[in-house]
Design a protein around this motif. Structure first.
Motif, PDB file in Angstrom:
ATOM      1  N   PHE A 119       0.884  -1.164   0.000  1.00 46.48           N
ATOM      2  CA  PHE A 119       0.000   0.000   0.000  1.00 46.48           C
ATOM      3  C   PHE A 119       0.922   1.214   0.000  1.00 46.48           C
ATOM      4  O   PHE A 119       1.566   1.508   1.010  1.00 46.48           O
ATOM      5  CB  PHE A 119      -0.885  -0.012   1.251  1.00 46.48           C
ATOM      6  CG  PHE A 119      -1.965   1.025   1.261  1.00 46.48           C
ATOM      7  CD1 PHE A 119      -3.260   0.704   0.894  1.00 46.48           C
ATOM      8  CD2 PHE A 119      -1.694   2.334   1.654  1.00 46.48           C
ATOM      9  CE1 PHE A 119      -4.272   1.661   0.916  1.00 46.48           C
ATOM     10  CE2 PHE A 119      -2.685   3.291   1.673  1.00 46.48           C
ATOM     11  CZ  PHE A 119      -3.982   2.959   1.302  1.00 46.48           C
ATOM     12  N   MET A 121       1.701   5.285  -0.815  1.00 44.86           N
ATOM     13  CA  MET A 121       1.097   6.611  -0.929  1.00 44.86           C
ATOM     14  C   MET A 121       2.046   7.576  -1.624  1.00 44.86           C
ATOM     15  O   MET A 121       3.116   7.896  -1.120  1.00 44.86           O
ATOM     16  CB  MET A 121       0.745   7.124   0.470  1.00 44.86           C
ATOM     17  CG  MET A 121      -0.404   6.345   1.106  1.00 44.86           C
ATOM     18  SD  MET A 121      -0.549   6.549   2.904  1.00 44.86           S
ATOM     19  CE  MET A 121       0.544   5.221   3.463  1.00 44.86           C
ATOM     20  N   MET A 240      -1.498  -1.237  -4.190  1.00 47.47           N
ATOM     21  CA  MET A 240      -2.410  -0.103  -4.204  1.00 47.47           C
ATOM     22  C   MET A 240      -1.583   1.171  -4.193  1.00 47.47           C
ATOM     23  O   MET A 240      -0.758   1.375  -3.297  1.00 47.47           O
ATOM     24  CB  MET A 240      -3.331  -0.122  -2.978  1.00 47.47           C
ATOM     25  CG  MET A 240      -4.232   1.109  -2.847  1.00 47.47           C
ATOM     26  SD  MET A 240      -5.515   1.190  -4.126  1.00 47.47           S
ATOM     27  CE  MET A 240      -6.672  -0.039  -3.485  1.00 47.47           C
ATOM     28  N   THR A 242      -1.810   5.208  -4.006  1.00 49.18           N
ATOM     29  CA  THR A 242      -2.762   6.253  -3.652  1.00 49.18           C
ATOM     30  C   THR A 242      -2.193   7.639  -3.910  1.00 49.18           C
ATOM     31  O   THR A 242      -0.980   7.847  -3.926  1.00 49.18           O
ATOM     32  CB  THR A 242      -3.187   6.169  -2.173  1.00 49.18           C
ATOM     33  OG1 THR A 242      -2.150   6.704  -1.329  1.00 49.18           O
ATOM     34  CG2 THR A 242      -3.497   4.740  -1.766  1.00 49.18           C
ATOM     35  N   THR A 243      -3.103   8.576  -4.112  1.00 46.18           N
ATOM     36  CA  THR A 243      -2.768   9.986  -4.185  1.00 46.18           C
ATOM     37  C   THR A 243      -3.648  10.731  -3.194  1.00 46.18           C
ATOM     38  O   THR A 243      -4.571  10.158  -2.608  1.00 46.18           O
ATOM     39  CB  THR A 243      -2.988  10.551  -5.605  1.00 46.18           C
ATOM     40  OG1 THR A 243      -4.336  10.265  -6.006  1.00 46.18           O
ATOM     41  CG2 THR A 243      -2.031   9.930  -6.601  1.00 46.18           C
ATOM     42  N   THR A 267      -5.693   1.859  -7.766  1.00 46.51           N
ATOM     43  CA  THR A 267      -5.505   3.259  -7.384  1.00 46.51           C
ATOM     44  C   THR A 267      -6.606   3.731  -6.446  1.00 46.51           C
ATOM     45  O   THR A 267      -7.723   3.199  -6.447  1.00 46.51           O
ATOM     46  CB  THR A 267      -5.466   4.174  -8.622  1.00 46.51           C
ATOM     47  OG1 THR A 267      -6.714   4.065  -9.325  1.00 46.51           O
ATOM     48  CG2 THR A 267      -4.318   3.809  -9.542  1.00 46.51           C
ATOM     49  N   LEU A 268      -6.270   4.743  -5.663  1.00 49.20           N
ATOM     50  CA  LEU A 268      -7.201   5.329  -4.704  1.00 49.20           C
ATOM     51  C   LEU A 268      -6.773   6.767  -4.457  1.00 49.20           C
ATOM     52  O   LEU A 268      -5.575   7.065  -4.422  1.00 49.20           O
ATOM     53  CB  LEU A 268      -7.158   4.542  -3.383  1.00 49.20           C
ATOM     54  CG  LEU A 268      -7.887   5.142  -2.173  1.00 49.20           C
ATOM     55  CD1 LEU A 268      -9.395   5.035  -2.377  1.00 49.20           C
ATOM     56  CD2 LEU A 268      -7.475   4.423  -0.892  1.00 49.20           C
ATOM     57  N   THR A 269      -7.740   7.662  -4.285  1.00 49.87           N
ATOM     58  CA  THR A 269      -7.455   9.054  -3.944  1.00 49.87           C
ATOM     59  C   THR A 269      -8.057   9.379  -2.584  1.00 49.87           C
ATOM     60  O   THR A 269      -9.237   9.118  -2.335  1.00 49.87           O
ATOM     61  CB  THR A 269      -8.031  10.015  -4.994  1.00 49.87           C
ATOM     62  OG1 THR A 269      -7.407   9.765  -6.257  1.00 49.87           O
ATOM     63  CG2 THR A 269      -7.770  11.467  -4.598  1.00 49.87           C
ATOM     64  N   PHE A 270      -7.231   9.938  -1.699  1.00 50.23           N
ATOM     65  CA  PHE A 270      -7.715  10.418  -0.409  1.00 50.23           C
ATOM     66  C   PHE A 270      -8.252  11.837  -0.597  1.00 50.23           C
ATOM     67  O   PHE A 270      -7.485  12.760  -0.878  1.00 50.23           O
ATOM     68  CB  PHE A 270      -6.589  10.419   0.627  1.00 50.23           C
ATOM     69  CG  PHE A 270      -6.179   9.057   1.100  1.00 50.23           C
ATOM     70  CD1 PHE A 270      -6.990   8.335   1.962  1.00 50.23           C
ATOM     71  CD2 PHE A 270      -4.969   8.507   0.690  1.00 50.23           C
ATOM     72  CE1 PHE A 270      -6.612   7.072   2.405  1.00 50.23           C
ATOM     73  CE2 PHE A 270      -4.579   7.249   1.132  1.00 50.23           C
ATOM     74  CZ  PHE A 270      -5.408   6.527   1.982  1.00 50.23           C
ATOM     75  N   ALA A 288      -8.429   2.500   4.720  1.00 50.25           N
ATOM     76  CA  ALA A 288      -8.047   2.083   3.382  1.00 50.25           C
ATOM     77  C   ALA A 288      -7.085   0.909   3.410  1.00 50.25           C
ATOM     78  O   ALA A 288      -7.184  -0.008   2.576  1.00 50.25           O
ATOM     79  CB  ALA A 288      -7.439   3.265   2.629  1.00 50.25           C
TER      80      ALA A 288
END
Length: 294
Positions: A119, A121, A240, A242-243, A267-270, A288
Motif C-alpha cells: 500500500f 502513498m 495499491m 494512492t494519491t 488506485t485510490l485518492t484520499f 483504506a
C-alpha cells in the motif's frame, strides 16, 4: 501500548526500529518519507497492531539510523531487505509514504516471495523508458530547492519551541497534534547544552533531496546498479497506489508513472487530504489499508 525500540546491524550501519503489538501476528512494515522518522506512523500503527505485528524503521540518514555518504534509491531498498531478512519476516504487508513507498516497491522486486501486498502513498517514481538527454541536469529551480534545505533551522531551544514553530509552518499545518509531537520527540536529539537538534541534518536532507528532484525531472540515472525504476514492472504482489486530493501536482504525476509501470496496480485518492495524509488523516489511512488487505 508502549512501542518497543531496537536496532538491526552493528554500530555505524545500524537501522533503528520500532515495533507496535505482540509478535506472532502477520507482519506489517511501515516506511516513512524524506525528513521524518518511524514514529510519525504512531497513530496508524496503534490501530493496525490489533491485527498485525507492526514494524517501522528510521530510513538511513533519519532518526537513530546510520548516516552514510550515499542516498541512492537502491540503497534504501537494500536497508528494507536487511530488516526483512534480520527479522525473518514473511507474508509482509508493506505500507509506505513518498520516497519510503519507493523503498518498498524496489524491495518487493528484490525479495519477491516476502511481500503479500503493498500500500504505497504517492511514491517517488520516474519513467525509466522515457527519452531524455543523458547529459541533462537539474533545473535551476530544483537545484535551488535542494540547496535551500541547507538553510533549514537545525537547532532549537527545546522540543516545545520546535512544536510552537512547526505548528505555524505550512508543511505541518494540517498534522494531528499526536503526529507532530511524535516527529518532534524522535526526530530531534538532545544536546549537552539543553538545546535540541534535527537528527536528519540540513546537510543530510539536501543530499537526500537531490536524487528525488532528479526523479521528478526525469534526469535520475542511478548508480553502478543502473536505474532501479525499471524494476517496478517486475513486482508480483498486489499493489495499491494512492494519491491525495490536496497534494502537489508533481506527487500525483509520479504516482501515475508508478501505476503505468506496476502490473495490475490499483488506485485510490484520499479526498480532502494533502501529501502527508498519514499524519493529517490517520483514520482514513487505517480504513483504506484494512480494506485493501481484505
Amino acid at each position: 501500548m508502549m512501542p518497543q525500540r531496537f536496532s538491526i546491524g552493528p554500530a555505524g550501519v545500524a537501522i533503528a526500529m520500532v515495533q507496535w503489538g505482540e509478535s506472532g501476528k502477520p507482519p506489517a512494515l511501515l516506511v516513512h518519507g524524506t525528513g521524518f522518522v518511524a514514529d510519525v506512523w504512531d497513530e496508524v500503527a496503534r490501530e493496525l497492531a490489533s491485527t498485525h505485528t507492526v514494524y517501522a524503521l528510521d530510513r538511513r540518514g533519519h532518526g537513530a539510523s546510520h548516516k552514510p555518504a550515499t542516498y541512492h534509491f537502491a540503497d534504501y531498498a537494500d536497508d528494507v531487505c536487511r530488516v526483512v531478512d534480520a527479522l525473518g519476516l514473511r507474508g509482509v504487508y508493506g505500507i509506505g509514504h513518498s520516497a519510503g513507498a519507493t523503498d518498498l516497491l524496489l524491495a518487493a522486486k528484490m525479495l519477491p516471495k516476502c511481500f503479500t501486498r503493498l500500500f504505497v502513498m504517492e511514491p517517488t517514481a520516474m519513467n525509466p523508458h522515457a527519452t531524455h538527454d543523458p547529459s541533462a541536469t537539474l533545473s535551476a529551480q530544483s537545484l535551488s530547492r535542494v540547496q535551500g534545505a541547507l538553510r533549514r533551522q537545525a537547532e532549537f531551544d527545546s522540543r516545545d519551541a520546535v512544536v510552537e514553530r512547526y505548528r505555524g509552518a505550512p508543511a505541518f499545518a494540517d498534522w494531528t497534534e499526536a503526529s507532530l509531537w511524535a516527529y518532534v520527540r524522535h526526530g530531534f536529539t538532545q544536546l549537552d547544552n539543553g538545546r535540541v537538534r534535527l537528527c536528519c541534518t540540513p546537510e543530510t536532507e539536501s543530499a537526500m533531496l537531490r536524487p528525488i528532484y532528479e526523479v521528478m525531472e526525469q534526469v535520475y540515472v542511478g548508480d553502478a546498479r543502473g536505474n532501479p525504476f525499471a524494476w517496478f514492472s517486475e513486482i508480483a504482489c498486489p499493489v495499491m497506489v494512492t494519491t491525495a486530493e490536496a497534494s502537489w501536482p508533481i506527487y500525483k504525476e509520479m504516482a501515475s508513472r508508478a501505476v503505468a509501470l506496476i502490473p495490475h496496480a490499483q488506485t485510490l485518492t484520499f479526498e480532502g487530504a494533502g501529501h502527508c495524509v498519514v499524519q493529517e488523516a490517520p483514520s482514513l489511512v487505517v480504513r483504506a489499508v484494512r480494506e485493501f488487505s481484505a
